[in-house]
Design a protein around this motif. Structure first.
Motif, PDB file in Angstrom:
ATOM      1  N   LEU A   1      44.990  39.854  38.649  1.00 60.92           N
ATOM      2  CA  LEU A   1      44.138  40.797  39.313  1.00 60.92           C
ATOM      3  C   LEU A   1      43.359  40.020  40.540  1.00 60.92           C
ATOM      4  O   LEU A   1      42.662  40.693  41.373  1.00 60.92           O
ATOM      5  N   LEU A   2      43.478  38.715  40.619  1.00 61.56           N
ATOM      6  CA  LEU A   2      42.940  37.825  41.432  1.00 61.56           C
ATOM      7  C   LEU A   2      43.831  37.792  42.772  1.00 61.56           C
ATOM      8  O   LEU A   2      43.016  37.425  43.762  1.00 61.56           O
ATOM      9  N   ILE A   3      44.976  38.247  42.546  1.00 64.24           N
ATOM     10  CA  ILE A   3      45.863  38.116  43.865  1.00 64.24           C
ATOM     11  C   ILE A   3      45.597  39.655  44.513  1.00 64.24           C
ATOM     12  O   ILE A   3      45.923  40.755  44.035  1.00 64.24           O
ATOM     13  N   PRO A   4      45.309  39.399  45.832  1.00 66.28           N
ATOM     14  CA  PRO A   4      44.758  40.708  46.526  1.00 66.28           C
ATOM     15  C   PRO A   4      45.660  41.823  46.725  1.00 66.28           C
ATOM     16  O   PRO A   4      45.516  42.935  46.259  1.00 66.28           O
ATOM     17  N   HIS A   5      46.918  41.702  47.038  1.00 67.25           N
ATOM     18  CA  HIS A   5      47.806  42.663  47.089  1.00 67.25           C
ATOM     19  C   HIS A   5      48.738  43.230  45.903  1.00 67.25           C
ATOM     20  O   HIS A   5      49.478  44.190  45.912  1.00 67.25           O
ATOM     21  N   ILE A   6      48.316  42.573  44.840  1.00 64.33           N
ATOM     22  CA  ILE A   6      48.828  42.877  43.429  1.00 64.33           C
ATOM     23  C   ILE A   6      48.017  43.464  42.561  1.00 64.33           C
ATOM     24  O   ILE A   6      48.328  44.025  41.196  1.00 64.33           O
ATOM     25  N   GLN A   7      46.596  43.548  42.962  1.00 68.12           N
ATOM     26  CA  GLN A   7      45.528  44.459  42.043  1.00 68.12           C
ATOM     27  C   GLN A   7      45.902  45.580  41.609  1.00 68.12           C
ATOM     28  O   GLN A   7      45.929  46.025  40.510  1.00 68.12           O
ATOM     29  N   PHE A   8      46.140  46.470  42.505  1.00 62.46           N
ATOM     30  CA  PHE A   8      46.378  47.641  42.211  1.00 62.46           C
ATOM     31  C   PHE A   8      47.684  48.088  41.150  1.00 62.46           C
ATOM     32  O   PHE A   8      47.627  48.857  40.226  1.00 62.46           O
ATOM     33  N   VAL A   9      48.826  47.332  41.415  1.00 62.98           N
ATOM     34  CA  VAL A   9      49.984  47.507  40.700  1.00 62.98           C
ATOM     35  C   VAL A   9      49.547  46.876  39.213  1.00 62.98           C
ATOM     36  O   VAL A   9      49.889  47.366  38.144  1.00 62.98           O
TER      37      VAL A   9
END
Length: 109
Positions: free
Chosen positions: A41-49
């Motif tokens: 959840l803290l990784i910006p481009h992976i939050q939505f996934v």
């Protein structure tokens, strides 16, 4: 990994029991899986996934045995199937259907 045991959400839950259910299945500490989800959840481009995966797992994994949610789903699932069968029976019945023939369209002036 235990092949005769099914994966399901856990009663040891913080939000919905998804992470704890996965951890119980693999016989590891639930905080390992929770920590992994938090890191993702803290990784910006992976939050939505990550959120989508959690919601899909929430929908797919069954509730723990004997829980309120399992009983709730079973109760309303039976009612839903009964209502669906009743609707199907009504929609296939031709005695209540009206067939309109030779309909003409007219402009109103």
């Amino acid at each position: 990994m235990n092949n005769d045991k099914k994966i399901r959400r856990s009663r040891n839950r913080l939000i919905a029991g998804v992470c704890a259910g996965i951890a119980e299945y693999f016989k590891i500490n639930p905080w390992v899986i929770r920590g992994l989800f938090i890191i993702l959840l803290l990784i910006p481009h992976i939050q939505f996934v990550t959120i989508c995966i959690y919601v899909v797992l929430l929908a797919i994994l069954p509730a723990p045995k004997g829980s309120f949610f399992e009983n709730f789903r079973a109760h309303f699932g039976e009612q839903g199937r009964a209502a669906s069968a009743e609707h199907k029976q009504r929609s296939t019945s031709t005695s209540n259907r009206r067939i309109i023939k030779d309909v003409r369209e007219h402009d109103i002036h």
